[in-house]
Design a protein around this motif. Sequence first.
Motif, short mmCIF file in Angstrom:
data_model
loop_
_atom_site.label_atom_id
_atom_site.label_comp_id
_atom_site.label_asym_id
_atom_site.label_seq_id
_atom_site.Cartn_x
_atom_site.Cartn_y
_atom_site.Cartn_z
N ARG A 50 0.84 -1.22 0.00
CA ARG A 50 0.00 0.00 0.00
C ARG A 50 0.86 1.25 0.00
N ARG A 51 1.94 1.25 0.79
CA ARG A 51 2.82 2.42 0.83
C ARG A 51 3.36 2.74 -0.56
N CYS A 52 3.71 1.70 -1.29
CA CYS A 52 4.31 1.90 -2.61
C CYS A 52 3.29 2.25 -3.68
N MET A 53 2.16 1.57 -3.70
CA MET A 53 1.27 1.63 -4.85
C MET A 53 0.18 2.68 -4.75
N GLN A 54 -0.11 3.20 -3.56
CA GLN A 54 -1.11 4.24 -3.45
C GLN A 54 -0.49 5.59 -3.76
N THR A 55 -1.25 6.45 -4.41
CA THR A 55 -0.74 7.79 -4.71
C THR A 55 -0.74 8.67 -3.47
N GLU A 56 -1.63 8.37 -2.50
CA GLU A 56 -1.68 9.19 -1.31
C GLU A 56 -0.38 9.06 -0.52
N LEU A 57 0.14 10.18 -0.05
CA LEU A 57 1.37 10.20 0.73
C LEU A 57 0.99 10.35 2.19
N ASN A 58 0.89 9.23 2.90
CA ASN A 58 0.43 9.24 4.28
C ASN A 58 1.38 10.02 5.17
N LYS A 59 0.83 10.69 6.18
CA LYS A 59 1.68 11.39 7.14
C LYS A 59 2.38 10.43 8.08
N ILE A 68 -12.53 -2.76 -13.47
CA ILE A 68 -11.39 -1.86 -13.61
C ILE A 68 -10.11 -2.38 -12.96
N PRO A 69 -10.10 -2.81 -11.69
CA PRO A 69 -8.81 -3.16 -11.07
C PRO A 69 -8.13 -4.34 -11.74
N SER A 71 -16.11 -2.18 12.56
CA SER A 71 -15.88 -3.33 11.69
C SER A 71 -16.05 -3.13 10.19
N PRO A 72 -17.03 -2.35 9.68
CA PRO A 72 -17.18 -2.30 8.22
C PRO A 72 -15.86 -2.02 7.51
N ILE A 73 -15.67 -2.67 6.38
CA ILE A 73 -14.36 -2.72 5.75
C ILE A 73 -14.13 -1.49 4.88
N GLN A 74 -12.88 -1.03 4.87
CA GLN A 74 -12.51 0.19 4.18
C GLN A 74 -11.88 -0.11 2.84
N SER A 75 -11.71 0.96 2.05
CA SER A 75 -11.03 0.87 0.77
C SER A 75 -9.91 1.90 0.75
N SER A 76 -8.88 1.63 -0.06
CA SER A 76 -7.78 2.58 -0.18
C SER A 76 -8.20 3.86 -0.88
N CYS A 77 -9.40 3.88 -1.50
CA CYS A 77 -9.86 5.08 -2.20
C CYS A 77 -10.40 6.14 -1.25
N GLN A 78 -10.68 5.77 -0.01
CA GLN A 78 -11.35 6.70 0.88
C GLN A 78 -10.40 7.36 1.86
N GLN A 111 1.18 11.45 -11.33
CA GLN A 111 1.02 11.05 -12.73
C GLN A 111 1.70 9.72 -13.03
N ALA A 112 2.73 9.38 -12.26
CA ALA A 112 3.43 8.11 -12.50
C ALA A 112 2.52 6.92 -12.23
N PHE A 113 1.47 7.11 -11.43
CA PHE A 113 0.61 6.01 -11.03
C PHE A 113 -0.61 5.85 -11.94
N GLU A 114 -0.67 6.61 -13.01
CA GLU A 114 -1.78 6.46 -13.94
C GLU A 114 -1.74 5.08 -14.59
N GLU A 115 -2.91 4.49 -14.75
CA GLU A 115 -3.10 3.19 -15.41
C GLU A 115 -2.52 2.02 -14.61
N ILE A 116 -2.38 2.17 -13.28
CA ILE A 116 -1.97 0.99 -12.52
C ILE A 116 -3.18 0.17 -12.10
N ASN A 117 -4.37 0.81 -12.00
CA ASN A 117 -5.61 0.10 -11.66
C ASN A 117 -5.41 -0.82 -10.45
N PHE A 118 -4.94 -0.22 -9.39
CA PHE A 118 -4.64 -0.95 -8.16
C PHE A 118 -5.64 -0.55 -7.09
#
Length: 314
Positions: free
Chosen positions: A47-56, A298-299, A195-202, A178-185
Amino acid sequence: MLGQIRFRNFVKFNGSQEHRLDFPKNGVYIFIGETNSGKSCAFEGIRRCMQTELNKSVSTRHNSENISYFICKFEKTNKEMLTSCFVSYKDGNDTVTRKIVLNKSDNGNIITRSIRRQNDGGWGSLKEETLSDDKDRLYKLCYQLLDVEYKDEIDSNFFIEFCKTQSSDNNSIQKFDQAFEEINFETIFANRDISPIQSSCQIPSFEDQNMYKNSTILAYVIKTYLNDPDEGTTDGSESHYFRCLTEPQSYKFEFKDNTDKTEIFVTCNNDDKPFPILKTPEGILEAKIMFITLSYEIPTTLLIDEPGRECIRP
């Protein structure tokens, strides 16, 4: 498609050697192990590598004195190789944390983008550079990072050398994304507090202290699906397979009164009284989210982190 991961001294994995996992073919890969054996640590690195979000927040080093890195080699939908690296090391009394992304251009040059975590927890400005001399040491090492067939260990000193030659400038942070375009991850992972499950998009929001409403916010996958059930999904496969798995009971998810899209309610067997999603059995939530996610076209790479039952509070 994720083709390979490499990591050293990352969270629970010591720094005495590099660990490597190859994913040579399309398919399902399952990580099985005891609690606290490092399964989620590996997912954290991906997740650290493939998500575009730069976590604090940052991932810890197993040995704080040694360099830590996690590398993902990924084939994008246009067949271009992308390598993303999450690097942390000690520099005097300071800790340097960088995210580095590499890709090869059509003319054979290697484009590098890197960004550094600042002392306040934010991320500094982007540095972009093109490496073109195949006799240059940095070019050769970057080429190894892009080559999924390369099996030898990566020289960890390379990252320190690379980071020290990368000075900051004021380019837009959007170039990094922009480097992460078209990775569909996509990542699906369980929230360990509600408990409800989360997504990396949120990006979870906890401003509203109402637990039942928060559970709807955290159930991002189901909420997104209910907003537009036809967006990105195939020909009704989600409803069919979900119904087959949960029979003889039948569960229906919907927004309250079909108008107020702030809370999701669930009905069992259609004639029972609706109840909040927070009261839904874990297995039913997991089944619903799994089939929604698998029905999307998509993914190309889907990472699902499912903790053991002892990790989830009812």
